[in-house]
Design an enzyme around this catalytic site. Structure first.
Site: not given
Ligand SMILES: O=P(O)(O)OC[C@@H](O)[C@@H](O)c1c[nH]c2ccccc12
Length: 490
Positions: A291, A410
């Site tokens: 990412c 996350d």
């Protein structure tokens, strides 16, 4: 093979048949059954009458089946599934008989753990227009006999599958009506990607039904988008029949050119060739998402090195990507995801440029990384998944509230960043997060092997851990990271 709930249900039903016969002591209508009506009429939203279930407990214990059917019929439902199993689901043949007598034009499916040809005959006498045949509990020959008898009697047979092995076992029969249950009747775990995975292997002419876990419009939209003609809905409409309208709407979606969830489904879970159960999910290499890519050369490198997903941040971040760069990328091996942060309560705020990328196929899905509520994602973009930040046990409950097939977890960083903070989620929270696990937060080439070993994630997501400085990836770290994941699961 023994000891699952499914085994117990079947054993108990066998014993009951031995004791009471196939009608289980219930009286069948004397007048004889009405002529069967077609079961798979559109809108193909099959609503179920289910009082309780082993996985959900009491759903609506006192529900009157005829009153429940009235709620369905008034919303345009033409196919009703009646659970007739008494011990675990609180149903009875009388429920089916009464619904059919009240609504002769509505098609009624007998939902039960049917075991032999006599079960099929009794179902017809009770007025069933269709029967459920569960591949997990029937030998292929027996299933074929029951299937043939059902058709002979003018009924349709919904053949229920849950695994690749079961699909291969019925392939020769080529049933015209196939249901794929997203709930595993052995463990009662639910996974919306199971139906998508199996659908890809069903290459004969048939109508396909997505079963279980359909609650809202977007669940039906997922089914329709990935090749299902109908959905079978129980709990959601037992509680709130008003949901039927949205579910019908979702099902109207035409199968499109989306590949995101079918590719994820194909690359996870069961091995493509019929696999031994002990070699399932956990032995597969986790998917790797890289990412925060901002440079075209980093994208190429990550794609060629074997990343499965590439993430582009379209939000306030040192890793913000240029939409024009993403539009220029062209075809990649990996799936491309746009990461957005939108504000709750503000309506549709995904930037137009990002929606355009999704529409034009430059992105395959969006990742919602803000504080979007469960009902604020689908109206903004589809397909999508939600990223949830975990800081304490209270946050765990959040995960279950989202409706997408997967939720990425996350770390909740002290600075309040929406991802890319380099912080890790406390191990006990990861362990409690449930599975399949999509894991982000502070991963890097040094710690990813241990994380894979400990948590067996289905996907690992890395951003800042591969950088030489914010926004720029280090080629060596990209290769090392992927190699570490491969080595750990080889
Ligand atoms: O209540 P849900 O999650 O909407 O599920 C309905 C239906 O799919 C489920 O009840 C079911 C599907 N196959 C079965 C076989 C036996 C008993 C029950 C079922």
């Amino acid at each position: 093979m023994s000891g699952t709930i499914l085994d117990r249900i079947v054993a108990d039903r066998r014993a009951r048949i031995d004791r009471l016969g196939h009608a289980q002591g219930e009286t069948l209508p004397e007048a004889g059954p009405p002529v069967p009506v077609p079961f798979d009429r559109d809108p193909f939203v099959i609503c179920e009458i289910k009082r309780r279930s082993p996985s959900r407990g009491a759903i609506s214990a006192a529900a009157d089946p005829v009153l429940q059917a009235a709620k369905y019929v008034s919303r345009g439902v033409q196919s009703i599934s009646v659970l007739t199993e008494p011990e675990y689901f609180g149903g009875s043949l009388q429920d089916l008989i009464r619904v059919k007598q009240q609504y002769p034009q509505v098609a009624v499916l007998r939902k039960d753990f049917l075991l032999d040809v006599e079960d099929i005959e009794v179902s017809r006498q009770a007025g069933a227009d269709a029967v459920l045949l569960i591949a997990a509990i029937l030998a292929p020959q027996q299933l074929a006999r029951m299937h043939a008898r059902a058709l002979e009697l003018g009924m349709q047979a919904l053949v229920e599958l849950h695994s690749r092995d079961e699909l291969e076992a019925v392939r020769a029969l080529q049933p015209a009506l196939v249901g794929v249950n997203s709930r595993d009747l052995r463990s009662f775990t639910m996974d919306a990607l199971v139906p998508l995975r199996l659908r890809a292997y069903g290459d004969w002419q048939a109508r396909w039904v997505f079963e279980s876990g359909v609650f809202e419009e977007e669940h039906a939209a997922l089914a329709a988008e990935y090749g299902f003609d109908g959905v079978l809905v129980g709990e959601a409409v037992m509680h709130r029949p008003q949901r039927i309208t949205g579910i019908q709407q979702g099902l109207q979606r035409q199968p499109g050119d989306q590949v995101f969830w079918s590719r994820i489904a194909a690359d996870t879970g069961e091995m493509p060739a019929a696999a031994a159960p002990e070699r399932e999910a956990s032995s597969r290499r986790p998917l790797i998402k890289i990412c925060g890519l901002t440079w075209q050369e980093d994208v190429r490198l990550a794609d060629q090195a074997g990343a499965d997903l590439l993430g582009f941040v379209f939000a306030d971040s040192p890793r913000r990507a240029d939409p024009a760069m993403v539009a220029r990328l062209g075809a990649t091996r990996a799936l491309k995801v746009g990461v957005v942060v939108t504000s709750p309560g503000q309506g549709k705020t995904v930037p137009d440029q990002v929606l355009q990328l999704l529409q034009d196929g430059h992105l395959d899905a969006l990742q919602f990384s803000g504080d979007e509520a469960p009902d604020e994602c689908y109206p903004q973009a589809f397909p999508y998944y939600k990223a949830v930040r975990l800081g304490s046990e209270d946050d765990l409950e959040l995960i279950r509230r989202y409706r997408c097939p997967r939720v990425l977890i996350d770390a909740r960083a002290p600075g309040g960043e929406y991802g890319g903070s380099g912080h890790r989620i406390p191990a006990e929270l990861v362990a409690a997060a449930g599975r399949p696990l999509w894991l982000a937060g502070g991963l890097n080439p040094e710690n990813v092997a241990a994380a894979v070993r400990e948590f067996r994630p289905e996907l690992v997501d890395v951003s800042s851990g591969l950088e030489s400085h914010p926004g720029k990836k280090d080629p060596r770290k990209i290769r090392d990271f992927i190699q570490e994941v491969i080595n750990e699961t080889a």
